[in-house]
Design an enzyme around this catalytic site. Structure first.
Site, PDB file in Angstrom:
ATOM      1  N   PHE A   6       0.825  -1.200   0.000  1.00 15.85           N
ATOM      2  CA  PHE A   6       0.000   0.000   0.000  1.00 15.85           C
ATOM      3  C   PHE A   6       0.866   1.259   0.000  1.00 15.85           C
ATOM      4  O   PHE A   6       1.818   1.374   0.785  1.00 15.85           O
ATOM      5  CB  PHE A   6      -0.888   0.052   1.252  1.00 15.85           C
ATOM      6  N   ASP A   7       0.513   2.202  -0.862  1.00 14.79           N
ATOM      7  CA  ASP A   7       1.072   3.541  -0.781  1.00 14.79           C
ATOM      8  C   ASP A   7       0.554   4.184   0.516  1.00 14.79           C
ATOM      9  O   ASP A   7      -0.417   3.707   1.115  1.00 14.79           O
ATOM     10  CB  ASP A   7       0.620   4.329  -2.015  1.00 14.79           C
ATOM     11  N   LEU A   8       1.180   5.296   0.922  1.00 19.32           N
ATOM     12  CA  LEU A   8       0.757   5.979   2.152  1.00 19.32           C
ATOM     13  C   LEU A   8      -0.065   7.227   1.833  1.00 19.32           C
ATOM     14  O   LEU A   8      -1.285   7.253   2.016  1.00 19.32           O
ATOM     15  CB  LEU A   8       1.984   6.331   2.995  1.00 19.32           C
TER      16      LEU A   8
END
Length: 217
Positions: A6-8
């Site tokens: 997951f990207d932040l």
């Protein structure tokens, strides 16, 4: 079983106030025109050095702008941020099948770790992968290659979930499935042109996509 990265920024949290205000702070300190925060959302996601270079023109000035940005970000801007409503439930649902989950962000790891800890999201993830303060692994393709190597994950059995084109291109360059989310800061056109395999209008939509992928041969 698929592993989820997951990207932040723009995927797990909405960092707009902190990032835009820190950019404004840096530009003001350098004596450059200060855009309205709504005109700075294109800077959310990609490596900031390149974004600052668009404003100031040279690598040297971009480096100084980044130093000034971090001057405010490390104590103030980092916390001008909020978790997207319901993201905890989405992460729990993705994790329910037992798949491995990681964070992969272009943001320096030292800051990403603090944000994940501040919002109590760490229990969902094995590890947070981020860049170094000197810019090492700020490129998403480089970061994901490193993360795949460290975790010994087969890229053909991995998915990257993010809101910007560099999340998608980074995934595709590494042979991963790319899921683009439309509730962040990337547009439908941006994510489509980058080659996203799947698009999600809201983060709960990630769950069925991951379920389908997990069931693939």
């Amino acid at each position: 079983m698929y592993t989820a990265f997951f990207d932040l920024d723009g995927t797990l949290t909405n960092p707009k106030p902190g990032i835009t205000r820190c950019i404004q702070y840096a530009l003001e300190r350098l004596g450059y025109p200060v855009p309205h925060e709504d005109d700075l959302v294109w800077c959310i996601g990609p490596p900031l050095h390149a974004s600052f270079k668009e404003f100031v023109g040279t690598d040297e000035l971009a480096h100084r702008a980044l130093e000034l940005y971090r001057e405010r970000f490390r104590d103030v801007g980092l916390y001008e941020n909020e978790v997207y409503a319901g993201i905890e439930e989405t992460l729990s649902a993705v994790a329910a099948s037992g798949r491995r989950m990681f964070v992969a962000t272009s943001k320096p790891k030292i800051y990403a770790d603090r944000i994940i800890e501040h919002f109590d999201l760490g229990r969902h993830f094995e590890h947070v992968f981020g860049s170094e303060l000197d810019g090492t692994r700020a490129d998403k393709a480089e970061l994901l290659a490193y993360a795949l190597g460290q975790t010994r994950v087969d890229p053909a059995r991995a998915v990257m979930i993010g809101d910007r084109s560099h999340d998608v291109t980074g995934a595709r360059k590494n042979g991963m499935t790319a899921i683009g989310v439309l509730y962040g800061y990337g547009t439908l056109t941006e994510l489509t042109e980058a080659g996203a395999h799947h698009l999600c209008a809201a983060h709960p939509d990630v769950v069925p996509h991951c379920a389908v992928l997990a069931g693939s041969p």
